[in-house]
Design a protein around this motif. Structure first.
Motif, PDB file in Angstrom:
ATOM      1  N   GLY A 118      -7.971 -79.862  10.857  1.00  0.00           N
ATOM      2  CA  GLY A 118      -7.617 -78.499  11.146  1.00  0.00           C
ATOM      3  C   GLY A 118      -8.792 -77.570  11.148  1.00  0.00           C
ATOM      4  O   GLY A 118      -8.616 -76.381  11.282  1.00  0.00           O
ATOM      5  N   SER A 119     -10.010 -78.033  11.003  1.00  0.00           N
ATOM      6  CA  SER A 119     -11.166 -77.167  10.860  1.00  0.00           C
ATOM      7  C   SER A 119     -12.059 -77.226  12.081  1.00  0.00           C
ATOM      8  O   SER A 119     -12.398 -78.285  12.553  1.00  0.00           O
ATOM      9  CB  SER A 119     -11.973 -77.580   9.640  1.00  0.00           C
ATOM     10  OG  SER A 119     -11.158 -77.657   8.519  1.00  0.00           O
TER      11      SER A 119
ATOM     12  N   ARG B 231     -11.378 -79.528   5.955  1.00  0.00           N
ATOM     13  CA  ARG B 231     -12.237 -78.336   5.942  1.00  0.00           C
ATOM     14  C   ARG B 231     -13.603 -78.587   6.571  1.00  0.00           C
ATOM     15  O   ARG B 231     -14.632 -78.187   6.038  1.00  0.00           O
ATOM     16  CB  ARG B 231     -12.426 -77.787   4.530  1.00  0.00           C
ATOM     17  CG  ARG B 231     -11.175 -77.629   3.682  1.00  0.00           C
ATOM     18  CD  ARG B 231     -10.183 -76.616   4.271  1.00  0.00           C
ATOM     19  NE  ARG B 231      -9.244 -76.154   3.257  1.00  0.00           N
ATOM     20  CZ  ARG B 231      -7.985 -76.574   3.140  1.00  0.00           C
ATOM     21  NH1 ARG B 231      -7.503 -77.484   3.971  1.00  0.00           N
ATOM     22  NH2 ARG B 231      -7.204 -76.085   2.206  1.00  0.00           N
TER      23      ARG B 231
ATOM     24  N   HIS C 122     -14.080 -68.299  11.660  1.00  0.00           N
ATOM     25  CA  HIS C 122     -12.771 -67.682  11.860  1.00  0.00           C
ATOM     26  C   HIS C 122     -12.850 -66.558  12.904  1.00  0.00           C
ATOM     27  O   HIS C 122     -12.021 -66.493  13.814  1.00  0.00           O
ATOM     28  CB  HIS C 122     -12.254 -67.133  10.527  1.00  0.00           C
ATOM     29  CG  HIS C 122     -10.999 -66.352  10.652  1.00  0.00           C
ATOM     30  ND1 HIS C 122      -9.780 -66.934  10.928  1.00  0.00           N
ATOM     31  CD2 HIS C 122     -10.759 -65.010  10.548  1.00  0.00           C
ATOM     32  CE1 HIS C 122      -8.844 -65.998  10.985  1.00  0.00           C
ATOM     33  NE2 HIS C 122      -9.416 -64.829  10.769  1.00  0.00           N
TER      34      HIS C 122
ATOM     35  N   TYR D  61     -10.530 -70.241  13.521  1.00  0.00           N
ATOM     36  CA  TYR D  61     -10.240 -71.230  12.491  1.00  0.00           C
ATOM     37  C   TYR D  61     -10.720 -70.706  11.143  1.00  0.00           C
ATOM     38  O   TYR D  61     -11.845 -70.243  11.054  1.00  0.00           O
ATOM     39  CB  TYR D  61     -10.934 -72.578  12.757  1.00  0.00           C
ATOM     40  CG  TYR D  61     -10.698 -73.496  11.590  1.00  0.00           C
ATOM     41  CD1 TYR D  61      -9.483 -74.153  11.464  1.00  0.00           C
ATOM     42  CD2 TYR D  61     -11.629 -73.609  10.573  1.00  0.00           C
ATOM     43  CE1 TYR D  61      -9.232 -74.929  10.341  1.00  0.00           C
ATOM     44  CE2 TYR D  61     -11.374 -74.381   9.461  1.00  0.00           C
ATOM     45  CZ  TYR D  61     -10.179 -75.027   9.347  1.00  0.00           C
ATOM     46  OH  TYR D  61      -9.911 -75.777   8.238  1.00  0.00           O
ATOM     47  N   PRO D  62      -9.914 -70.759  10.138  1.00  0.00           N
ATOM     48  CA  PRO D  62      -8.516 -71.197  10.187  1.00  0.00           C
ATOM     49  C   PRO D  62      -7.656 -70.178  10.927  1.00  0.00           C
ATOM     50  O   PRO D  62      -8.029 -69.009  11.040  1.00  0.00           O
ATOM     51  CB  PRO D  62      -8.126 -71.302   8.715  1.00  0.00           C
ATOM     52  CG  PRO D  62      -9.056 -70.384   7.993  1.00  0.00           C
ATOM     53  CD  PRO D  62     -10.328 -70.372   8.784  1.00  0.00           C
TER      54      PRO D  62
END
Length: 197
Positions: free
Chosen positions: A120-121, A77, A21, A26-27
């Protein structure tokens, strides 16, 4: 090595997620409870990549998403520690003779793929070995989904163009795109693309 996640891994997974992150965004929005975010409702199984005792990556399989009825299971994830990028970590699946690992490795060249992202990861990479880590983690989910008879899907934000290219080279097919109710890194509602394997 890629292996199933055990409860004692969760703290290390949160630490890796924080590094991802802080380094990669991310996220896009840091979760209030990152441990719960890594153990979402409907989770079927999770895996980690490890270098000895050190956790270097993560992925999970969760059940169907009502917003994506074409898939029975969702790959989610997926991320790799920034400092571990460039290391190989797919040996565990290769040693087991995984069908899924062979299919993913053969799907495209192991080239430089920064910003690879699953569901999305972020799992950005600095070289072919990193693609091996991402492909190995993804293969673990694909193998489990195949054993359970699940049609596998994933989603990825439009801002993750390199991830989209990675999935498409691995044989994933985009089937829909929608605006999400969360903000992407650019501060606008995310455009999310749905893929099937």
């Amino acid at each position: 090595m890629i292996r199933p996640r055990v409860p004692g891994d969760l703290g290390a997974c949160v630490d890796v997620l924080r590094a991802v992150h802080e380094g990669d965004g991310y996220p896009a929005n840091w979760p209030n409870d990152p441990g719960a975010w890594l153990t979402p409702e409907g989770m079927i199984k999770a895996w980690v990549s490890a270098d000895g005792a050190e956790i270097t990556g993560h992925v999970l399989l969760r059940g169907a998403d009502p917003g994506f009825p074409a898939a029975d299971g969702i790959l989610a994830r997926l991320f790799v520690a920034p400092h571990a990028r460039g290391r190989g970590a797919a040996e565990g699946l290769r040693a087991r003779g995984s069908r899924a690992h062979t299919e993913v490795r053969g799907a495209g060249p192991a080239s430089r793929v920064p910003g690879v992202e699953a569901a999305g990861s972020l799992v950005s990479g600095s070289g072919g070995a990193q693609v091996g880590v991402a492909a190995g983690l993804m293969a673990a989910v694909e193998e489990e989904a195949a054993e359970r008879g699940l049609r596998l899907g994933l989603d990825v934000a439009d801002s993750r163009r390199n991830a989209m290219a990675f999935y498409e080279r691995a044989g994933w097919r985009r089937v829909a795109s929608v605006r999400a109710d969360w903000l992407d890194v650019d501060g606008r509602p995310a455009l999310v693309h749905y893929y099937l394997r």
